[in-house]
Design an enzyme around this catalytic site. Structure first.
Site, PDB file in Angstrom:
ATOM      1  N   MET A  75       0.820  -1.203   0.000  1.00  0.00           N
ATOM      2  CA  MET A  75       0.000   0.000   0.000  1.00  0.00           C
ATOM      3  C   MET A  75       0.860   1.262   0.000  1.00  0.00           C
ATOM      4  SD  MET A  75      -2.979  -1.169   2.691  1.00  0.00           S
ATOM      5  CE  MET A  75      -3.970   0.309   2.406  1.00  0.00           C
ATOM      6  N   HIS A  76       0.201   2.399  -0.242  1.00  0.00           N
ATOM      7  CA  HIS A  76       0.712   3.751  -0.011  1.00  0.00           C
ATOM      8  C   HIS A  76       1.735   4.238  -1.028  1.00  0.00           C
ATOM      9  CE1 HIS A  76      -1.206   2.910   3.782  1.00  0.00           C
ATOM     10  NE2 HIS A  76      -0.214   2.142   4.215  1.00  0.00           N
ATOM     11  N   ASP A 231      -2.602  -5.113   0.555  1.00  0.00           N
ATOM     12  CA  ASP A 231      -2.102  -6.431   0.927  1.00  0.00           C
ATOM     13  C   ASP A 231      -2.703  -6.973   2.209  1.00  0.00           C
ATOM     14  OD1 ASP A 231      -0.783  -4.506   2.436  1.00  0.00           O
ATOM     15  OD2 ASP A 231       1.229  -5.177   1.922  1.00  0.00           O
TER      16      ASP A 231
END
Length: 472
Positions: A75-76, A231
């Protein structure tokens, strides 16, 4: 058959399941991380595509019967594209701390807490773009689209720019309560909605496989690609966690305590993450430490010995925590510290300290940091009555026993724990392709259970208190 693709930090894993959700085969390809400066963490998006090709090629079965694809991923990360969808710079990853000052400035704006329900962490996407405005203004001026890592794979697979609700929740531009981008927060960072991908639920169709990519990969053209998930939400789907009850502990590169909820429960003061889940009408709370199994891999490199060899020196007796303490902050920390500058270290060593004692301290330090996260979730009104363990670190009986003692709840290892997020992505592919609901997901078979020993709980609580006192 259904194919799950999980874009991790250290590699891409693909999981092939049948209609009964049995795992038929898995494939894998490794990835490297670039650290051009201390505290920075980057990857080249083309490497993700190359690794996905290699992971799919690692499968031995014909793929002409695959009926859907699901995506999960780290992520991110910020993937910045120009008007022709060319990548402008290496992707800035989730564990990159360069935007710490920018995150502090955004976090001081009360709109971010009010709308996102979360602190603005340095690893989230929005502060990375503010950093680019200030340090790479020429590149920032050329940005026409920002994607998250797994959604860059979707762009390659389908030609569509789409993200899902769980992954979008970790950008600091998204309202989990509304399940939509926030125009106010985008404007506050010099962005607008035209630069964001469209949105879909994780179990919905979010694009179809292009014919040229299908021919290259040996897959049927036009099959649906599910919205997928970040995830951790995908790992929870793989473990059958869709509502209150059992939670998830993930021992991957990072460490996670995850609990699903049937309502949005923000508590930014605890530094937990309150995000959308991968299913419609569901949310989750999540505490994150940035280095978990990554700590063991780091220590393995220092020692010059494979991690399994180091673990074999310890046996399986959990016992009380040792005298050596380890702070598992190799990349800074999120929950509950929100401090990208926090760093790792050993304390309590003497001239008689040996490698085995220090390896044990690494495991204990990660377990205690995850126990802090469990306490934060409970304080925020969530929590879990047990934890299903996933990720590479879940192979260690000793580590899971330590987690049971540190958190005070049973820790369960399912059969096939390592399939995690890729299995969850494959399940989301099945749901998108068939219209099946979450009730079609059977809970995992439990291969091992680790219960806390009441006689040891006080010792582990005292160890956590000592760590917190020393850190303060």
């Amino acid at each position: 058959m259904y194919l799950g693709i999980d874009l991790g930090t250290s590699g891409v894993k693909v999981v092939l399941i049948d209609e009964a959700q049995a795992v038929l085969e898995t494939g894998h390809a490794t990835l490297g991380v670039q650290t051009p400066r201390p505290g920075w963490s980057e990857q080249t998006p083309q490497d993700w595509i190359d690794a996905t090709r290699a992971a799919i090629a690692d499968l031995n079965q014909p793929l002409d019967k695959v009926a859907g694809i699901g995506l999960s991923g780290q992520m991110h990360g910020a993937v910045c594209l120009d008007a022709s969808d060319n990548v402008l710079r290496p992707a800035i990853l989730w564990n990159d701390g360069r935007a710490a000052d920018e995150a502090i400035a955004l976090d001081a704006d009360p709109r971010f807490h009010d709308i996102t329900g979360n602190l603005v962490f340095a690893g989230f996407t929005a502060p990375k773009l503010v950093w680019m405005q200030q340090h790479e203004p020429d590149l920032f001026a050329r940005i026409r689209r920002v994607l998250l890592p797994k959604d860059y794979l979707r762009l390659w697979l389908t030609g569509e720019a789409i993200s899902d609700m769980s992954d979008a929740s970790g950008t600091s531009w998204f309202s989990p309560a509304e399940r939509d981008w926030s125009d106010d927060l985008l404007a506050a960072t010099g962005m607008d909605r035209s630069m964001m991908p469209a949105l879909a639920e994780g179990s919905e169709v979010a694009g179809h496989l292009r014919s040229d990519i299908a021919a290259e990969l040996g897959l049927p053209a036009g099959i649906p690609v599910a919205g997928g998930a970040g995830d951790n939400a995908a790992t929870a789907i793989g473990a059958g966690i869709t509502g209150p009850g059992p939670g998830l502990v993930s021992l991957g590169t990072s460490g996670v305590i995850f609990a699903a909820t049937d309502r949005f429960l923000p508590a930014p003061e605890t530094a937990i993450h309150a995000f959308c889940h991968a299913l419609p009408g569901q949310w989750h709370q999540m505490g994150v430490i940035l280095s978990a199994a990554g700590c063991l891999e780091w220590w393995s490199g220092i020692c010059g010995r494979p991690a399994p060899d180091l673990l074999a020196e310890l046996g399986t007796d959990v016992g009380q925590p040792g005298r050596i303490a380890f702070w598992p902050y190799l990349s800074g920390e999120r929950t509950p510290l929100n401090n990208p500058a926090q760093r790792a270290g050993f304390t309590g060593m003497s001239g008689r300290s040996d490698r085995a004692q220090m390896t044990r301290a690494v495991l204990e330090g990660v377990a205690l940091a995850l126990a802090e996260n469990m306490a934060a979730l409970t304080a925020a009104g969530g929590g879990a009555d047990s934890l299903i363990a996933m990720g590479g670190g879940a192979r260690s009986d000793l580590w899971l026993g330590m987690l049971a003692q540190a958190t005070g709840v049973p820790v369960l290892r399912p059969a096939g724990a390592e399939t995690g997020a890729g299995f969850g992505a494959a399940r989301l592919a099945l749901m998108a392709a068939t219209g099946a609901g979450s009730d079609a997901m059977t809970p995992p078979d439990i291969a091992a259970r680790f219960d806390p020993d009441p006689a040891l709980l006080s010792g582990w609580s005292e160890a956590l208190e000592r760590l917190q006192e020393q850190r303060a």
